[in-house]
Write an enzyme that holds these catalytic residues in place. Structure first.
Site, PDB file in Angstrom:
ATOM      1  N   GLY A  53       0.791  -1.189   0.010  1.00 52.01           N
ATOM      2  CA  GLY A  53       0.115   0.032   0.095  1.00 52.01           C
ATOM      3  C   GLY A  53       0.775   1.282   0.122  1.00 52.01           C
ATOM      4  O   GLY A  53       1.920   1.165  -0.242  1.00 52.01           O
ATOM      5  N   SER A  77      -6.016  -5.885  -1.762  1.00 55.67           N
ATOM      6  CA  SER A  77      -7.253  -5.222  -2.051  1.00 55.67           C
ATOM      7  C   SER A  77      -7.069  -3.854  -2.367  1.00 55.67           C
ATOM      8  O   SER A  77      -8.223  -3.191  -2.930  1.00 55.67           O
ATOM      9  CB  SER A  77      -8.027  -5.590  -0.681  1.00 55.67           C
ATOM     10  OG  SER A  77      -7.527  -4.960   0.512  1.00 55.67           O
ATOM     11  N   SER A 168      -4.288   6.373  14.077  1.00 59.55           N
ATOM     12  CA  SER A 168      -4.539   7.377  13.262  1.00 59.55           C
ATOM     13  C   SER A 168      -4.975   8.570  13.820  1.00 59.55           C
ATOM     14  O   SER A 168      -5.499   8.470  15.018  1.00 59.55           O
ATOM     15  CB  SER A 168      -5.774   7.123  12.237  1.00 59.55           C
ATOM     16  OG  SER A 168      -6.337   8.251  11.802  1.00 59.55           O
ATOM     17  N   TYR A 192     -14.364   3.963  11.282  1.00 59.37           N
ATOM     18  CA  TYR A 192     -12.967   3.695  10.991  1.00 59.37           C
ATOM     19  C   TYR A 192     -11.982   4.079  12.226  1.00 59.37           C
ATOM     20  O   TYR A 192     -11.367   3.264  12.603  1.00 59.37           O
ATOM     21  CB  TYR A 192     -12.378   4.354   9.797  1.00 59.37           C
ATOM     22  CG  TYR A 192     -11.132   4.665   9.706  1.00 59.37           C
ATOM     23  CD1 TYR A 192     -10.403   3.434   9.153  1.00 59.37           C
ATOM     24  CD2 TYR A 192     -10.299   5.803   9.859  1.00 59.37           C
ATOM     25  CE1 TYR A 192      -8.884   3.401   9.105  1.00 59.37           C
ATOM     26  CE2 TYR A 192      -9.022   5.964   9.658  1.00 59.37           C
ATOM     27  CZ  TYR A 192      -8.392   4.965   9.293  1.00 59.37           C
ATOM     28  OH  TYR A 192      -6.988   4.968   9.108  1.00 59.37           O
ATOM     29  N   LYS A 196      -9.567   1.576  14.827  1.00 53.65           N
ATOM     30  CA  LYS A 196      -8.035   1.881  15.266  1.00 53.65           C
ATOM     31  C   LYS A 196      -8.059   1.889  16.737  1.00 53.65           C
ATOM     32  O   LYS A 196      -7.082   1.393  17.319  1.00 53.65           O
ATOM     33  CB  LYS A 196      -7.917   3.118  14.610  1.00 53.65           C
ATOM     34  CG  LYS A 196      -7.490   3.186  13.151  1.00 53.65           C
ATOM     35  CD  LYS A 196      -6.439   2.416  12.577  1.00 53.65           C
ATOM     36  CE  LYS A 196      -6.190   2.060  11.235  1.00 53.65           C
ATOM     37  NZ  LYS A 196      -5.239   1.312  10.630  1.00 53.65           N
ATOM     38  N   LEU A 243      -7.715  14.913  -0.236  1.00 57.19           N
ATOM     39  CA  LEU A 243      -7.244  16.092  -0.959  1.00 57.19           C
ATOM     40  C   LEU A 243      -6.265  15.891  -1.946  1.00 57.19           C
ATOM     41  O   LEU A 243      -6.355  16.141  -3.010  1.00 57.19           O
ATOM     42  CB  LEU A 243      -7.069  17.338   0.173  1.00 57.19           C
ATOM     43  CG  LEU A 243      -6.930  18.546  -0.509  1.00 57.19           C
ATOM     44  CD1 LEU A 243      -7.939  19.172  -1.149  1.00 57.19           C
ATOM     45  CD2 LEU A 243      -6.381  19.643   0.375  1.00 57.19           C
TER      46      LEU A 243
HETATM   47  P1  NAD Z   1      -3.455   1.553   1.902  1.00 54.68           P
HETATM   48  O1  NAD Z   1      -4.847   1.182   1.487  1.00 54.68           O
HETATM   49  O2  NAD Z   1      -2.721   2.201   0.464  1.00 54.68           O
HETATM   50  O3  NAD Z   1      -2.495   0.410   2.141  1.00 54.68           O
HETATM   51  C1  NAD Z   1      -3.086  -0.680   2.811  1.00 54.68           C
HETATM   52  C2  NAD Z   1      -2.721  -1.935   2.508  1.00 54.68           C
HETATM   53  O4  NAD Z   1      -3.158  -2.948   3.052  1.00 54.68           O
HETATM   54  C3  NAD Z   1      -3.122  -2.150   0.847  1.00 54.68           C
HETATM   55  O5  NAD Z   1      -2.074  -2.519   0.228  1.00 54.68           O
HETATM   56  C4  NAD Z   1      -4.400  -3.319   1.019  1.00 54.68           C
HETATM   57  O6  NAD Z   1      -4.261  -4.026  -0.161  1.00 54.68           O
HETATM   58  C5  NAD Z   1      -3.615  -3.976   2.200  1.00 54.68           C
HETATM   59  N1  NAD Z   1      -4.779  -4.788   3.130  1.00 54.68           N
HETATM   60  C6  NAD Z   1      -5.978  -4.222   3.501  1.00 54.68           C
HETATM   61  N2  NAD Z   1      -6.590  -5.217   4.318  1.00 54.68           N
HETATM   62  C7  NAD Z   1      -5.858  -6.331   4.242  1.00 54.68           C
HETATM   63  C8  NAD Z   1      -5.936  -7.667   4.638  1.00 54.68           C
HETATM   64  N3  NAD Z   1      -7.239  -7.930   5.319  1.00 54.68           N
HETATM   65  N4  NAD Z   1      -4.995  -8.568   4.638  1.00 54.68           N
HETATM   66  C9  NAD Z   1      -3.864  -8.117   4.086  1.00 54.68           C
HETATM   67  N5  NAD Z   1      -3.782  -6.910   3.536  1.00 54.68           N
HETATM   68  C10 NAD Z   1      -4.683  -6.139   3.411  1.00 54.68           C
HETATM   69  O7  NAD Z   1      -3.311   2.439   2.857  1.00 54.68           O
HETATM   70  P2  NAD Z   1      -2.099   3.515   3.609  1.00 54.68           P
HETATM   71  O8  NAD Z   1      -2.641   4.855   3.378  1.00 54.68           O
HETATM   72  O9  NAD Z   1      -1.098   2.874   3.124  1.00 54.68           O
HETATM   73  O10 NAD Z   1      -2.338   3.231   5.028  1.00 54.68           O
HETATM   74  C11 NAD Z   1      -1.769   2.190   5.785  1.00 54.68           C
HETATM   75  C12 NAD Z   1      -2.240   2.147   7.144  1.00 54.68           C
HETATM   76  O11 NAD Z   1      -2.250   3.259   7.699  1.00 54.68           O
HETATM   77  C13 NAD Z   1      -3.812   1.718   7.368  1.00 54.68           C
HETATM   78  O12 NAD Z   1      -3.766   0.954   8.319  1.00 54.68           O
HETATM   79  C14 NAD Z   1      -4.358   3.195   7.665  1.00 54.68           C
HETATM   80  O13 NAD Z   1      -5.669   2.848   8.281  1.00 54.68           O
HETATM   81  C15 NAD Z   1      -3.516   3.785   8.328  1.00 54.68           C
HETATM   82  N6  NAD Z   1      -3.478   5.251   8.197  1.00 54.68           N
HETATM   83  C16 NAD Z   1      -3.405   5.677   6.959  1.00 54.68           C
HETATM   84  C17 NAD Z   1      -3.532   7.203   6.687  1.00 54.68           C
HETATM   85  C18 NAD Z   1      -3.787   8.032   5.258  1.00 54.68           C
HETATM   86  O14 NAD Z   1      -4.246   9.092   5.296  1.00 54.68           O
HETATM   87  N7  NAD Z   1      -3.198   7.407   4.390  1.00 54.68           N
HETATM   88  C19 NAD Z   1      -3.887   8.210   8.020  1.00 54.68           C
HETATM   89  C20 NAD Z   1      -3.614   7.285   9.296  1.00 54.68           C
HETATM   90  C21 NAD Z   1      -3.617   5.882   9.416  1.00 54.68           C
HETATM   91  C1  WQD Z   2      -8.220  17.526   4.118  1.00 53.64           C
HETATM   92  C2  WQD Z   2      -8.936  18.721   3.911  1.00 53.64           C
HETATM   93  C3  WQD Z   2     -11.273  18.451   3.488  1.00 53.64           C
HETATM   94  C4  WQD Z   2     -11.040  16.507  -0.129  1.00 53.64           C
HETATM   95  C5  WQD Z   2      -8.648  11.759   6.451  1.00 53.64           C
HETATM   96  C6  WQD Z   2      -9.127  10.651   7.255  1.00 53.64           C
HETATM   97  C7  WQD Z   2      -8.231  10.533   8.346  1.00 53.64           C
HETATM   98  C8  WQD Z   2      -6.981  10.364   7.931  1.00 53.64           C
HETATM   99  C9  WQD Z   2      -6.426  10.917   6.716  1.00 53.64           C
HETATM  100  C10 WQD Z   2      -6.704   7.744   7.960  1.00 53.64           C
HETATM  101  C11 WQD Z   2     -10.330  18.737   4.758  1.00 53.64           C
HETATM  102  C12 WQD Z   2     -10.799  18.917   2.436  1.00 53.64           C
HETATM  103  C13 WQD Z   2     -10.807  17.083   0.704  1.00 53.64           C
HETATM  104  C14 WQD Z   2     -11.743  17.232  -1.376  1.00 53.64           C
HETATM  105  C15 WQD Z   2     -11.469  19.229   0.099  1.00 53.64           C
HETATM  106  N1  WQD Z   2      -6.926   8.975   7.297  1.00 53.64           N
HETATM  107  N2  WQD Z   2     -11.105  18.336   0.766  1.00 53.64           N
HETATM  108  N3  WQD Z   2     -11.941  18.420  -1.247  1.00 53.64           N
HETATM  109  O1  WQD Z   2     -10.235  14.436   6.156  1.00 53.64           O
HETATM  110  O2  WQD Z   2      -8.230  15.504   7.293  1.00 53.64           O
HETATM  111  O3  WQD Z   2      -8.345  13.022   7.179  1.00 53.64           O
HETATM  112  O4  WQD Z   2      -7.463  11.310   5.994  1.00 53.64           O
HETATM  113  O5  WQD Z   2      -6.484   7.487   8.966  1.00 53.64           O
HETATM  114  O6  WQD Z   2      -8.945   9.370   9.180  1.00 53.64           O
HETATM  115  O7  WQD Z   2     -10.254  11.356   7.761  1.00 53.64           O
HETATM  116  O8  WQD Z   2      -8.204  14.389   4.949  1.00 53.64           O
HETATM  117  O9  WQD Z   2      -7.543  14.758   2.817  1.00 53.64           O
HETATM  118  O10 WQD Z   2      -9.871  14.074   3.135  1.00 53.64           O
HETATM  119  O11 WQD Z   2      -9.116  16.315   3.725  1.00 53.64           O
HETATM  120  O12 WQD Z   2     -11.839  20.433   0.091  1.00 53.64           O
HETATM  121  O13 WQD Z   2     -11.906  16.690  -2.375  1.00 53.64           O
HETATM  122  O14 WQD Z   2      -9.241  18.882   2.487  1.00 53.64           O
HETATM  123  O15 WQD Z   2     -12.500  18.919   3.704  1.00 53.64           O
HETATM  124  O16 WQD Z   2     -10.323  20.237   5.113  1.00 53.64           O
HETATM  125  P1  WQD Z   2      -8.938  14.332   6.414  1.00 53.64           P
HETATM  126  P2  WQD Z   2      -8.740  14.846   3.611  1.00 53.64           P
END
Ligand code: NAD
Ligand code: WQD
Length: 383
Positions: A53, A77, A168, A192, A196, A243
């Site tokens: 991912g 996935s 997160s 979600y 976490k 975003l």
């Molecule tokens: P991503 O979707 O790109 O990566 C997640 C990976 O996990 C994917 O490759 C998917 O195929 C794999 N996966 C999902 N379910 C699985 C399962 N049951 N078994 C095996 N593989 C599985 O997401 P990301 O942005 O790289 O996020 C990674 C982690 O960080 C996630 O747990 C997410 O919740 C957390 N996180 C992400 C963000 C964000 O904004 N990207 C912010 C905070 C926390």
């Molecule tokens: C950022 C800003 C939107 C899209 C999310 C998850 C959080 C974490 C990170 C996993 C906000 C604005 C967005 C668009 C916009 N992920 N926006 N137009 O909502 O802070 O956090 O991602 O853990 O759990 O909730 O991030 O990038 O969606 O939004 O105006 O098309 O951009 O309103 O102010 P967010 P985001």
């Protein structure tokens, strides 16, 4: 208090009780992490769930570059097999294995842990779309919570007790203050976020019952950016929720315009403020965490953010500058559940790990643009 390096230098005992010493110790381990006494590479193998991912792939690159061996365990996935080839190309490393598997598949997890002689797990695998989690809660509890329980049970059976978990900033919910400290009581406002927090709670309970476990709960803020090679980056399926990937798709011509969700927030320009962190800084945070856990059998809860917030309009402007492309946008109503502002207090991670985000908003946009320009269809046109 004293810490013993059980696995690396064998006899080295480190006596320490303050953070200056921590810096020194971390510097020592950064130098020697992967080397044994003859200066050759140690058999340190990290299982990275979700390693194909977005954040996982960038972390895998840094782990390989640090000389560690990596096994990526991912059900693809939300990712592509092509990522693994890209990582191999990027690093030239022969120490990368890939297992296509699901963390809920007990047998597959057991084989991965046992057959590969894993020493620590970095657990990224999970679903992350806030909106989808509200409409399909069981899918999220099953994947994120049940999957983590299976993984932990199998780790326990194979005597692997080091795990870094992707949490997160969403766990904080909607506290009174916009700057979130690790002590801010968590109160997630969506399914979600609750998945976490539940996994965090499970890991805290596990630590209480099994004090030898080494656990890190890393609360990411808003990860953006890409590797500066332009070979790997964020590749959302369908319409991006977030975003930065949406802006990148507008810049490359895949979408016509961005919808800005509200400009009537109590912020300087009326749009939402967030703590965007470069994925390379985030990846470095994981390496620093593994190094720390190696020397200290503790449970860490850390924010990984920059401590600085930018508005939606700031990001649009910075992206236009980095790409030379206009980003047409339209202001629409607020998105349900959005907050006006939140950002990290990142000082604890700096104090404990000696880690601090280095890359600013211009780099975040330039690297996102390079990735998107070179791969307008993401990995989907790559075999
Ligand atoms: P991503 O979707 O790109 O990566 C997640 C990976 O996990 C994917 O490759 C998917 O195929 C794999 N996966 C999902 N379910 C699985 C399962 N049951 N078994 C095996 N593989 C599985 O997401 P990301 O942005 O790289 O996020 C990674 C982690 O960080 C996630 O747990 C997410 O919740 C957390 N996180 C992400 C963000 C964000 O904004 N990207 C912010 C905070 C926390
Ligand atoms: C950022 C800003 C939107 C899209 C999310 C998850 C959080 C974490 C990170 C996993 C906000 C604005 C967005 C668009 C916009 N992920 N926006 N137009 O909502 O802070 O956090 O991602 O853990 O759990 O909730 O991030 O990038 O969606 O939004 O105006 O098309 O951009 O309103 O102010 P967010 P985001």
């Amino acid at each position: 208090m004293f810490w013993v390096d059980e696995q690396n230098s064998g006899s080295r005992t480190i006596t320490s009780s303050n953070n200056d010493d921590t810096q020194e110790i971390l510097a020592y381990f950064t130098r020697s992490y992967c080397k044994n006494k003859r200066g050759t590479e140690m058999e340190e193998k990290i299982l990275v769930t979700g390693g194909a991912g977005y954040i996982g792939s960038h972390t895998v690159v840094q782990l390989l570059e640090a000389g560690l061996s990596v096994v990526v365990f991912d059900n693809l996935s939300n990712s592509s097999r092509a990522v693994i080839d890209r990582i191999s190309k990027l690093t030239g490393s022969k120490s990368l294995d890939f297992i296509e598997g699901d963390i809920r598949d007990r047998t597959a997890v057991r084989h991965a842990l046992r057959d590969q002689k894993i020493s620590a797990v970095v657990h990224f695998a999970g679903l992350k779309a806030v909106g989808e989690s509200e409409t399909e809660p069981l899918k999220y509890y099953d994947n994120n919570v049940s999957g983590s329980v299976v993984l932990l049970e199998e780790m326990m059976k194979t005597d692997i007790n080091t795990i870094v978990f992707s949490s997160s900033a969403t766990v904080y919910g909607n506290p009174e203050y916009s700057q979130y400290h690790e002590d801010t009581p968590p109160a997630p406002a969506n399914v979600y976020g609750r998945t976490k927090l539940i996994v965090e709670d499970i890991l805290r309970d596990l630590k209480k019952s099994q004090p030898s476990w080494r656990i890190a709960l890393l609360r990411y803020f808003n990860p953006v950016g890409a590797h500066d090679s332009g070979l790997i980056g964020e590749n959302p399926k369908g319409i991006p929720n977030n975003l930065m990937p949406f802006i990148a798709q507008v810049a490359v011509g895949v979408r016509q315009k961005l919808s800005v969700y509200g400009n009537d927030y109590p912020t300087p320009d009326g749009t939402g403020l967030r703590d965007y962190i470069h994925v390379e800084d985030l990846a470095a945070g994981h390496l620093a965490t593994l190094q720390y856990l190696k020397i200290k059998p503790t449970l860490l809860t850390l924010n990984l953010g920059t401590g600085q917030s930018y508005s939606v309009l700031d990001i649009i402007k910075a992206f236009e500058k980095a790409s030379g492309k206009a980003i047409p946008y339209e202001v629409v109503g607020r998105r349900e559940g959005d907050l006006a502002e939140y950002y990290a207090d990142p000082s604890l991670a700096e104090k404990i790990l000696g880690w601090k985000a280095q890359l600013g908003i211009d780099r975040m946009c330039a690297d996102t643009w390079r990735w998107k320009k070179n791969n307008p269809a993401g990995y989907s046109n790559i075999k």
